[in-house]
Design a protein around this motif. Structure first.
Motif: not given
Length: 123
Positions: A38-41, A71-77
């Protein structure tokens, strides 16, 4: 090699012994998913609980994955499903991989494996 890498490697080695047809490919696909973080965790997407479904057709080599993001607003979606597809396509025996992003149920901490909780110091 970390303890977690060793643990995952051991599971892969023992899964091939006496496993049902197709289980070896499933084990290899899961191992590939565990290489994507995961890019954030700082936890892989499989142990983080982002993989909601994994359908494998051994005969055709097609893998269908249903996954979510934290999160739905994840920048890498827009780009992350392609990253996951490429990791799975690299597995021997996989001819085609498709990732579908789903948002229901929403991801929560309860979906994380004990390994992920331990890695993050939450266990």
């Amino acid at each position: 090699m970390s303890v977690f890498d060793w643990l995952h490697q051991d599971k892969k080695q023992t899964a091939g012994e006496g496993s049902a047809p197709g289980e070896e490919l499933r084990t290899d696909v899961i191992a590939a998913l565990r290489t994507v973080y995961d890019p954030e965790i700082p936890v892989n997407i499989y142990d983080l609980g982002l993989i909601y479904g994994l359908d494998i057709d051994d005969a055709s080599g097609r893998v269908d994955i249903r996954m979510t993001l934290t999160a739905p607003g994840c920048p890498v979606a827009a780009t992350f499903p392609g990253t996951v597809e490429e990791a799975v396509k690299a597995v021997e025996g996989v001819q085609e991989a498709h990732v579908e992003l789903v948002w229901d149920p929403p991801w929560s901490r309860e979906l994380m494996s004990e390994i992920a909780l331990f890695e993050l110091g939450l266990l």
